[in-house]
Design an enzyme around this catalytic site. Structure first.
Site, PDB file in Angstrom:
ATOM      1  N   TYR A   1      48.712  38.140  37.432  1.00  0.00           N
ATOM      2  CA  TYR A   1      47.566  38.390  36.553  1.00  0.00           C
ATOM      3  C   TYR A   1      47.998  39.487  35.609  1.00  0.00           C
ATOM      4  O   TYR A   1      48.301  40.600  36.044  1.00  0.00           O
ATOM      5  CB  TYR A   1      46.366  38.876  37.357  1.00  0.00           C
ATOM      6  CG  TYR A   1      45.760  37.823  38.234  1.00  0.00           C
ATOM      7  CD1 TYR A   1      46.219  37.623  39.524  1.00  0.00           C
ATOM      8  CD2 TYR A   1      44.733  37.014  37.757  1.00  0.00           C
ATOM      9  CE1 TYR A   1      45.665  36.649  40.327  1.00  0.00           C
ATOM     10  CE2 TYR A   1      44.186  36.039  38.559  1.00  0.00           C
ATOM     11  CZ  TYR A   1      44.654  35.862  39.844  1.00  0.00           C
ATOM     12  OH  TYR A   1      44.115  34.900  40.631  1.00  0.00           O
TER      13      TYR A   1
ATOM     14  N   HIS B   1      30.776  28.925  40.470  1.00  0.00           N
ATOM     15  CA  HIS B   1      32.057  29.429  40.951  1.00  0.00           C
ATOM     16  C   HIS B   1      32.090  29.746  42.437  1.00  0.00           C
ATOM     17  O   HIS B   1      31.280  30.512  42.939  1.00  0.00           O
ATOM     18  CB  HIS B   1      32.440  30.690  40.177  1.00  0.00           C
ATOM     19  CG  HIS B   1      33.716  31.294  40.642  1.00  0.00           C
ATOM     20  ND1 HIS B   1      34.936  30.764  40.332  1.00  0.00           N
ATOM     21  CD2 HIS B   1      33.967  32.360  41.435  1.00  0.00           C
ATOM     22  CE1 HIS B   1      35.884  31.485  40.906  1.00  0.00           C
ATOM     23  NE2 HIS B   1      35.313  32.459  41.580  1.00  0.00           N
TER      24      HIS B   1
END
Ligand SMILES: *[C@@H]1O[C@H](CO)[C@@H](O)[C@H](O)[C@H]1NC(C)=O
Ligand SMILES: *[C@@H]1O[C@H](CO)[C@@H](O)[C@H](O)[C@H]1NC(C)=O
Ligand SMILES: *[C@@H]1O[C@H](CO)[C@@H](O)[C@H](O)[C@H]1NC(C)=O
Ligand SMILES: *[C@@H]1O[C@H](CO)[C@@H](O)[C@H](O)[C@H]1NC(C)=O
Ligand SMILES: *[C@@H]1O[C@H](CO)[C@@H](O)[C@H](O)[C@H]1NC(C)=O
Ligand SMILES: *[C@@H]1O[C@H](CO)[C@@H](O)[C@H](O)[C@H]1NC(C)=O
Ligand SMILES: *[C@@H]1O[C@H](CO)[C@@H](O)[C@H](O)[C@H]1NC(C)=O
Ligand SMILES: *[C@@H]1O[C@H](CO)[C@@H](O)[C@H](O)[C@H]1NC(C)=O
Ligand SMILES: *[C@@H]1O[C@H](CO)[C@@H](O)[C@H](O)[C@H]1NC(C)=O
Length: 645
Positions: free
Chosen positions: A214, A410
């Protein structure tokens, strides 16, 4: 009692496993009028040998497919509960050598030869072939009311496809695969990106030779002398490397700490190439955490452009002269750990200086991401709920309420079904969104065809059904990793109001409920949620999840009891209004004795007007993986301890 609570909202992305190896461009959608939806040229296989287009007539509740496939053998298309052949609803067609066209409505009980349905609901309209390709056109009702056919609705569907080498359908060793899609689509009509101003947010680094990275870097928006509006977001994956290795990205909005000037605070980092987003505090050199509480856009592999409804936009910048800094988080997915690949990747903001009447805002509804979410091992259907209390909507919304026009549900790898329920007093209104076939690798921004009005005093409840059977007999807890869980819905609405976060958590000492007498809580080394270690009783001693998975004696009664307690007892709800402060902690649960909503069962009434077992969500195809996390840590009494991340 809970006089004080601190929250850190941490939006972050989760690790993801591999993804659909699909072509990111995918279909484009057209629409003729409100009742005709069309998708053209979705490539089902990576090499583009199987191109599917389809059109939905909502008035007749009928879907018509056209397949163009590089074969002279049969073509198979199916809808499957899980992507496998077993339990799939299938249509198999083609053109025999002698020119006879064929098309059969079939289903598969297992992985062996499909069986022809007694009732033929998929029908062949046309078929042809030339030296290299076969073309098929076929149609069916969205809901055929035949148990052997899969009702098509707003859910994600796992499309399965096969390409036969010959017309002998008993020989099914052909080329095959699966792809998640939403077959009912919204109206992305007449959108021309060239009509708008563009701001590109990109990162260009040598991709680390790690499985998962990330990467976060700061971006500064163009300085504008008046407020403009964002009207769309899209990915920029102009090269093949970006397309292959960008798993997802998030755009966050940055806000400096109180009393600090954003130019001084973020400005110096603008030329920094960026760094790992989730380093331990003492190793993080960039002020990344000042951005992660305000999520602006998420894109995931295969995802498409997200467009706001006409006349609606996201103010850009929110305040002229400030709020110009954004954070771009890129998730590189490099399973082969290839070194030395440098490429540009990121997204584009499309905005306009033309007047836009209505400002949009993003609301997150969730269950707190914490150990309060504990899903026992070996579960197939364990339900967790998070509430946005009537008090929060009352305080955060003005009289006219809001219109929710886009939803993104989600959860992580254990998520199987997600639903956003909507209550007004003691009546349950149609579900705001739901997906009974949730696919972690296909999370999308879904435009709701009919915006849903939410009034002050309404309650929203997000429900997630989890299965932990995939996880090697291990328990799953709330957390940031994709192997841990979340339960949330990101809801875009207009007009813009104060409410931007609203969630709840089960406030009890969950360890105590498991019979734990003494335990310690420690900070993890790489950031994330606290780690719980059981000291007593001795027979459970060890790390919490590990002990729950290997030492705890589970029984069905106890599992159902903790599920019931966590789901139905009083939660504590917090509302956060755009960094302006926290609401009070409010008690919330399902409304008392409410009138339950249930989608009408069209098949029972023998009327061919299927809306299936569905209701109010609506959907666009944005093939995607989206991972977004909000973590709310409440310092309650002594049970849960907040950590600083
Ligand atoms: C064409 O071939 C198929 C399969 O071999 C057969 O079932 C069908 O009867 C044939 N049709 C004609 C008109 O010969
Ligand atoms: C089709 O009908 C036959 C005879 O009624 C029955 O035995 C069979 O189970 C049916 N098949 C399916 C797939 O429903
Ligand atoms: C076969 O048909 C497809 C369209 O269905 C066309 O694109 C292709 O060029 C045709 N091939 C030949 C050899 O005619
Ligand atoms: C904004 O205003 C400043 C100073 O008034 C001016 O220098 C700048 O060119 C303007 N920018 C735009 C994009 O109009
Ligand atoms: C990208 O992925 C495709 C499909 O897996 C592969 O064929 C292609 O070689 C890859 N391209 C690059 C530049 O890695
Ligand atoms: C889960 O199921 C497996 C296989 O049935 C069993 O061996 C294991 O003990 C179960 N785990 C728990 C914690 O119940
Ligand atoms: C819990 O364990 C720690 C470490 O062994 C010990 O110091 C503490 O007194 C224990 N607390 C209780 C309530 O037993
Ligand atoms: C089920 O498990 C709970 C918690 O460990 C325990 O208290 C209870 O006695 C067990 N019940 C049965 C029937 O084993
Ligand atoms: C899908 O959702 C829309 C609302 O957005 C609703 O009007 C429609 O009936 C739903 N379709 C089905 C088949 O359930």
């Amino acid at each position: 009692m809970y006089k004080k609570f601190i929250k850190y909202i941490l939006l972050c992305m989760c690790m993801c496993l591999n993804s659909l190896s699909s072509i990111a461009s995918g279909a484009t959608f057209l629409h003729n009028d409100e009742l005709q939806l069309k998708a053209i040229g979705e490539s089902l296989d990576p090499s583009g040998s199987y191109i599917l287009s389809w059109e939905v007539d909502l008035k007749k509740q009928r879907i018509t497919f056209e397949a163009e496939v590089a074969t002279l053998g049969y073509i198979g298309l199916g809808i499957s509960p899980n992507g496998n052949m077993a339990g799939a609803d299938l249509f198999i067609g083609g053109v025999y050598k002698n020119g006879t066209k064929y098309g059969y409505d079939m289903h598969a009980r297992d992985t062996t030869m499909p069986i022809q349905d007694n009732q033929s609901d998929w029908t062949l309209i046309d078929a042809s072939e030339n030296e290299s390709k076969t073309y098929l056109k076929f149609t069916r009702l969205l809901n055929t009311c035949d148990d052997n056919d899969y009702p098509i609705s707003n859910d994600t569907v796992r499309i399965i496809w096969s390409i036969g080498e010959t017309d002998d359908i008993t020989y099914h060793k052909g080329n095959r695969g699966t792809k998640s899609l939403n077959l009912l689509m919204p109206n992305n009509d007449n959108f021309n990106p060239d009509d708008y101003l563009k701001w590109d947010l990109e990162t260009e680094i040598e991709m680390p030779s790690e499985d998962t990275t990330y990467w976060c870097s700061f971006k500064k928006a163009p300085e504008l002398n008046s407020t403009h509006h964002i009207i769309a977001f899209e990915p920029i994956l102009t090269n093949e490397l970006a397309m292959n290795y960008t798993h997802h990205f998030i755009i966050y909005k940055c806000t400096p700490p109180k009393g600090q000037n954003e130019e001084d605070f973020f400005g110096p980092h603008l030329n920094h190439p960026g760094e790992n987003c989730y380093l331990p505090d003492d190793q993080q050199s960039l002020p990344i955490k000042y951005c992660m509480s305000q999520y602006v856009y998420v894109w995931s592999k295969g995802g498409k452009r997200m467009i706001f409804p006409e006349g609606v936009g996201y103010p850009f910048p929110e305040k002229v002269g400030e709020s110009n800094y954004y954070l771009l988080e890129i998730h590189y997915d490099n399973p082969e750990k290839l070194p030395g690949l440098t490429f540009k990747t990121g997204g584009r903001v499309l905005y306009t200086d033309k007047p836009i009447e209505t400002d949009a805002e993003l609301l997150t509804v969730s269950h707190d991401v914490s150990i309060a979410m504990t899903i026992p091992p070996n579960q197939t259907e364990f339900i967790v709920a998070g509430h946005c209390s009537p008090q929060c909507t009352e305080a955060g919304l003005s009289d006219g309420g809001i219109n929710i026009f886009n939803s993104l549900l989600h959860s992580h790898l254990s998520g199987r079904k997600l639903k956003v329920r909507h209550f007004r007093d003691d009546v349950e209104l149609p579900w705001l969104d739901f997906d009974n076939q949730y696919d972690f690798n296909f999370q999308q921004n879904k435009p709701l065809r009919d915006a849903v009005r939410v009034l002050p005093g309404d309650q929203l409840t997000v429900e997630c059904t989890y299965s932990t059977t995939w996880n090697n007999h291990k328990a799953v807890i709330g957390g940031l990793s994709t192997r841990e869980e979340m339960c949330m819905a990101f809801l875009w609405y207009y007009p813009k109001q104060k409410l931007d976060y609203c969630g709840s958590y089960y406030p009890n000492d969950v360890l105590h409920e498991m019979g734990v007498i003494n335990y310690t809580v420690s900070k993890p080394s790489v950031g994330g949620l606290p780690i719980y270690t059981i000291l007593e009783p001795k027979d459970l001693a060890g790390e919490y999840v590990e002990s729950l998975s290997t030492k705890f004696k589970w029984n069905e009664t106890f599992v159902r009891e903790i599920e019931r307690r966590r789901r139905y007892s009083t939660h504590h709800s917090g509302c956060l209004y755009k960094l302006q402060g926290r609401g009070d902690v409010i008690s919330v649960q399902y409304p008392y004795d409410f009138m339950k909503y249930g989608p009408e069962d069209v098949c029972k009434r023998e009327v061919v007007k299927p809306a299936g077992n569905n209701s109010s969500s609506f959907v666009v195809v944005h093939t995607s993986l989206i991972f977004m996390i909000i973590m709310l840590i409440f310092v309650t009494k002594s049970d849960l301890q907040a950590i600083q991340i």
